[in-house]
Design an enzyme around this catalytic site. Structure first.
Site, short mmCIF file in Angstrom:
data_model
loop_
_atom_site.label_atom_id
_atom_site.label_comp_id
_atom_site.label_asym_id
_atom_site.label_seq_id
_atom_site.Cartn_x
_atom_site.Cartn_y
_atom_site.Cartn_z
CB CYS A 113 -0.95 -0.01 1.19
SG CYS A 113 -2.01 -1.45 1.22
CG HIS A 251 -3.14 3.38 2.43
ND1 HIS A 251 -3.63 3.01 1.21
CD2 HIS A 251 -3.16 2.26 3.20
CE1 HIS A 251 -3.92 1.72 1.23
NE2 HIS A 251 -3.66 1.24 2.43
CG ASN A 281 -6.46 -0.85 1.48
OD1 ASN A 281 -5.81 -0.43 0.53
ND2 ASN A 281 -5.90 -1.28 2.60
O1 UT7 Z 1 -3.30 -1.26 3.88
C1 UT7 Z 1 -3.31 -1.86 5.14
C2 UT7 Z 1 -4.28 -3.01 5.09
N1 UT7 Z 1 -4.91 -3.38 6.30
C3 UT7 Z 1 -5.52 -2.59 7.20
O2 UT7 Z 1 -5.49 -1.40 7.15
C4 UT7 Z 1 -6.30 -3.25 8.30
C5 UT7 Z 1 -6.13 -2.61 9.64
N2 UT7 Z 1 -7.04 -3.16 10.60
C6 UT7 Z 1 -8.37 -2.85 10.61
O3 UT7 Z 1 -8.79 -2.05 9.79
C7 UT7 Z 1 -9.24 -3.44 11.66
O4 UT7 Z 1 -8.44 -4.14 12.60
C8 UT7 Z 1 -10.33 -4.43 11.08
C9 UT7 Z 1 -11.35 -3.62 10.31
C10 UT7 Z 1 -9.66 -5.43 10.17
C11 UT7 Z 1 -11.02 -5.14 12.21
O5 UT7 Z 1 -11.61 -4.22 13.10
P1 UT7 Z 1 -11.41 -4.39 14.67
O6 UT7 Z 1 -12.21 -3.33 15.31
O7 UT7 Z 1 -9.93 -4.40 14.92
O8 UT7 Z 1 -12.08 -5.79 14.93
P2 UT7 Z 1 -11.42 -7.11 15.52
O9 UT7 Z 1 -10.43 -7.67 14.57
O10 UT7 Z 1 -10.97 -6.84 16.92
O11 UT7 Z 1 -12.69 -8.05 15.55
C12 UT7 Z 1 -13.81 -7.77 16.35
C13 UT7 Z 1 -14.85 -8.84 16.08
C14 UT7 Z 1 -14.29 -10.25 16.09
O12 UT7 Z 1 -15.27 -11.08 16.69
P3 UT7 Z 1 -15.11 -11.53 18.22
O13 UT7 Z 1 -13.82 -12.29 18.27
O14 UT7 Z 1 -15.08 -10.27 19.02
O15 UT7 Z 1 -16.32 -12.37 18.44
C15 UT7 Z 1 -14.19 -10.60 14.63
O16 UT7 Z 1 -14.31 -11.98 14.39
O17 UT7 Z 1 -15.40 -8.64 14.76
C16 UT7 Z 1 -15.37 -9.87 14.06
N3 UT7 Z 1 -15.25 -9.61 12.64
C17 UT7 Z 1 -16.31 -9.39 11.85
N4 UT7 Z 1 -17.64 -9.37 12.09
C18 UT7 Z 1 -18.45 -9.10 11.07
C19 UT7 Z 1 -14.12 -9.50 11.89
N5 UT7 Z 1 -14.43 -9.23 10.62
C20 UT7 Z 1 -15.78 -9.15 10.56
C21 UT7 Z 1 -16.70 -8.87 9.53
N6 UT7 Z 1 -18.02 -8.86 9.83
N7 UT7 Z 1 -16.31 -8.62 8.26
#
Ligand code: UT7
Length: 324
Positions: A113, A251, A281
């Site tokens: 990215c 980004h 993204n």
């Molecule tokens: O260019 C760089 C590329 N990558 C990035 O920029 C990603 C950076 N990270 C993020 O943007 C965030 O960490 C995410 C959007 C990927 C995730 O958000 P978060 O607030 O950090 O959520 P989390 O990973 O802590 O997950 C919270 C919950 C989990 O469930 P439990 O374990 O609390 O029951 C996940 O399984 O949300 C769940 N979850 C979803 N639920 C519905 C993860 N993905 C999804 C989804 N839909 N798509």
């Protein structure tokens, strides 16, 4: 003093729109979760398009915008981690597609990215050294080809797109003032794709499918930390402060990451350009796509200070400060 000035911009996204509602039928997710956690509402997905194909479309638009003909270009750099093939480079395909002079150097760079800002850094050095006069710089990725469409942690985040700029060597104060690029390979495991090419493989294809793998939380924290640092580095290097910035084009990964950077810099919301709600993204395509839109929406004025900042797999991170 000779500087690299952005003379024209262009961008292209595939026609096919994939909405959050449609994703609800593909993985266990919801429009509400995706918009609240990321700010993304829809993204574009390439069907038959190739990386070089959409890069070429963005480049054509940038050349037209700059009123520069293909045979004036003396360097082509494409930032991508989803090339058509392992080789030749995507840049060579673009050269052939556009009929750019034979013998002109053309190469790809890989910084995920952060790729577009890495490419801008290289192009700027070529221009300032006198080695190049007119450079075509493209950021492009088709992440839909390396996404595991069963993994809700990642498939909701990414989309396909390309952006391009034409740089010209110009005297004066306007142009690229600074670029800074960084990496830390110790963090490679938080965001990577094992192998791959953008053209789809046949069922019997021998290449392993290169699904992107990501530790979301770790990536989020690293994004805020490195992009925050990169912004401060760019400002310090130029003796500028956050108030001097007319527009920050970060980004486009996650609205919450962008918000955190905005707060760190103390910038008002209207000084941040975002379009991730419509494209998700798009990796190396993200910044030049946002830049092209911002230009077309009349958000940039002559002499404005524009700050670009990116973060990506590698880890890599980078900034560029431009006087428009
Ligand atoms: O260019 C760089 C590329 N990558 C990035 O920029 C990603 C950076 N990270 C993020 O943007 C965030 O960490 C995410 C959007 C990927 C995730 O958000 P978060 O607030 O950090 O959520 P989390 O990973 O802590 O997950 C919270 C919950 C989990 O469930 P439990 O374990 O609390 O029951 C996940 O399984 O949300 C769940 N979850 C979803 N639920 C519905 C993860 N993905 C999804 C989804 N839909 N798509």
């Amino acid at each position: 003093m000779i500087r690299a000035r952005i003379e024209g911009t262009g961008s292209y996204v595939p026609q096919r729109v994939l909405t959050n509602q449609e994703l609800e039928g593909i993985v266990d997710t919801s429009d509400d979760w995706i918009t609240t956690r990321t700010g993304i509402r829809e993204r574009r997905i390439a069907d038959k398009d190739t990386t070089s194909g959409i890069a070429t479309k963005a480049a054509k638009m940038a050349l037209k915008d700059a009123s520069v003909s293909p045979n004036e270009i003396d360097l082509i750099i494409v930032a991508t981690v989803t090339p058509d093939m392992f080789f030749p480079s995507t840049a060579c395909f673009v050269q052939s597609n556009l009929g750019i002079k034979k013998g002109v150097p053309a190469f790809d760079i890989s910084a995920a990215c952060s790729g577009f800002l890495y490419a801008l850094d290289i192009a700027d050095r070529y221009v300032r050294s006198g080695a190049s006069k007119k450079v075509l710089v493209i950021g492009v990725d088709l992440f839909s080809r390396i996404i595991d469409w069963k993994d809700r942690n990642t498939c909701v985040l990414f989309g396909d797109g390309a952006g391009a700029v034409v740089l010209s060597a110009k005297k004066g104060k306007r142009g690229i003032l600074s670029t800074h690029i960084h990496s830390d390979g110790d963090y490679w495991k938080i965001l990577y794709a094992p192998s791959g090419i953008s053209q789809k493989q046949s069922a019997k294809g021998s290449i392993e499918h290169p699904y992107l793998k990501m530790q979301g939380n770790e990536t989020f924290k690293a994004a805020v930390r490195t992009m925050g640092k990169a912004c401060m580095e760019a400002l310090r290097y130029n003796g500028a402060s956050a108030e001097d910035i007319a527009l920050l084009i970060p980004h486009q990964a996650n609205q919450r990451i962008i918000k955190a950077i905005q707060e760190r810099l103390g910038l008002p919301e209207d000084k941040i350009y975002t379009n991730l709600e419509r494209y998700g993204n798009t990796s190396a395509g993200s910044i030049p796509l946002a830049l092209d839109e911002a230009v077309r929406n009349g958000r940039l004025r002559r002499n404005d200070l524009i700050l670009f900042v990116a973060f990506g797999g590698g880890l890599t991170w980078a900034s560029a400060l431009v006087r428009w």
